[in-house]
Design a protein around this motif. Structure first.
Motif, short mmCIF file in Angstrom:
data_model
loop_
_atom_site.label_atom_id
_atom_site.label_comp_id
_atom_site.label_asym_id
_atom_site.label_seq_id
_atom_site.Cartn_x
_atom_site.Cartn_y
_atom_site.Cartn_z
N LEU A 151 132.08 8.55 -17.24
CA LEU A 151 130.77 8.22 -16.67
C LEU A 151 130.88 7.33 -15.44
O LEU A 151 130.02 7.36 -14.56
CB LEU A 151 129.88 7.54 -17.72
CG LEU A 151 129.45 8.42 -18.89
CD1 LEU A 151 128.72 7.60 -19.93
CD2 LEU A 151 128.57 9.56 -18.40
N ASN A 200 130.91 8.71 -11.51
CA ASN A 200 129.79 9.19 -10.70
C ASN A 200 129.85 8.63 -9.28
O ASN A 200 129.31 9.22 -8.36
CB ASN A 200 128.45 8.86 -11.37
CG ASN A 200 128.19 7.37 -11.45
OD1 ASN A 200 129.10 6.56 -11.32
ND2 ASN A 200 126.94 7.01 -11.68
N THR A 238 137.05 16.30 -16.15
CA THR A 238 136.12 15.95 -17.23
C THR A 238 134.76 15.59 -16.66
O THR A 238 133.72 16.02 -17.18
CB THR A 238 136.68 14.77 -18.05
OG1 THR A 238 137.95 15.13 -18.57
CG2 THR A 238 135.75 14.39 -19.18
N ALA A 239 134.76 14.83 -15.57
CA ALA A 239 133.50 14.44 -14.93
C ALA A 239 132.77 15.67 -14.36
O ALA A 239 131.55 15.77 -14.46
CB ALA A 239 133.76 13.43 -13.82
N LYS A 271 133.08 18.83 -15.49
CA LYS A 271 132.59 19.65 -16.61
C LYS A 271 131.33 19.04 -17.23
O LYS A 271 130.44 19.76 -17.66
CB LYS A 271 133.67 19.80 -17.67
CG LYS A 271 134.77 20.75 -17.28
CD LYS A 271 135.62 21.17 -18.44
CE LYS A 271 136.36 20.03 -19.07
NZ LYS A 271 137.33 20.47 -20.08
N ALA A 272 131.26 17.73 -17.26
CA ALA A 272 130.08 17.07 -17.84
C ALA A 272 128.96 16.93 -16.82
O ALA A 272 127.92 16.36 -17.12
CB ALA A 272 130.48 15.70 -18.38
N ASN A 273 129.19 17.43 -15.60
CA ASN A 273 128.22 17.35 -14.50
C ASN A 273 127.81 15.89 -14.22
O ASN A 273 126.67 15.61 -13.86
CB ASN A 273 127.00 18.22 -14.75
CG ASN A 273 126.26 18.52 -13.46
OD1 ASN A 273 126.84 18.44 -12.38
ND2 ASN A 273 124.99 18.86 -13.56
N ILE A 274 128.77 14.99 -14.41
CA ILE A 274 128.51 13.58 -14.14
C ILE A 274 128.34 13.34 -12.65
O ILE A 274 127.56 12.49 -12.22
CB ILE A 274 129.66 12.71 -14.71
CG1 ILE A 274 129.62 12.78 -16.24
CG2 ILE A 274 129.58 11.28 -14.24
CD1 ILE A 274 130.83 12.20 -16.91
#
Length: 125
Positions: free
Chosen positions: A47, A50, A89-90, A92-95
């Motif tokens: 997180l 961003n 990871t960021a 894929k999580a659309n962070i």
């Protein structure tokens, strides 16, 4: 003759025990080298990444980033594979909250931070 056999047995047992122990407990441990097939890991909270979206937007616009880069310090200290896994990871999580051309943008951001995207690394979406 029995004492000489006992002495021989004890000598051979001691030699065997030393040979088996080797250099333990003083043996150096071999370095752990992560491989892309191992998958890597992300030890930081994705997180927090961003802030990398702003850096990436400036890089795409060819605007120099001076002073206030908050993305690279997050990736500092990580091996290249782990940094790539964290950014993946960021993504894929659309962070990051932006549309990306994943292979190119991932490499662009990693290169900006002094990292190299492993050649066989694929960010599965």
């Amino acid at each position: 003759m029995a004492p000489s056999k006992l002495a021989l047995f004890l000598t051979l047992s001691l030699a065997f025990a030393v040979a088996v122990q080797g250099c333990a407990p003083y043996c150096p441990t071999p370095p752990v080298v992560p491989t892309p097939s191992g998958g890597g890991s992300c030890p930081i909270n994705a997180l927090k990444l961003n802030v990398c979206a702003n850096v990436l937007n400036l890089l795409k616009l060819s605007i120099p980033i001076v002073g206030n880069d908050k993305c690279c310090p997050l990736l500092q200290g990580l091996v290249d594979l782990d940094a790539a896994v964290c950014l993946c990871t960021a993504i894929k999580a659309n962070i990051l909250g932006i549309n990306l051309n994943v292979p190119i943008d991932l490499s662009l951001l990693l290169n900006h931070c002094g990292k190299v995207c492993p050649a066989d690394f694929i960010c599965p979406l």
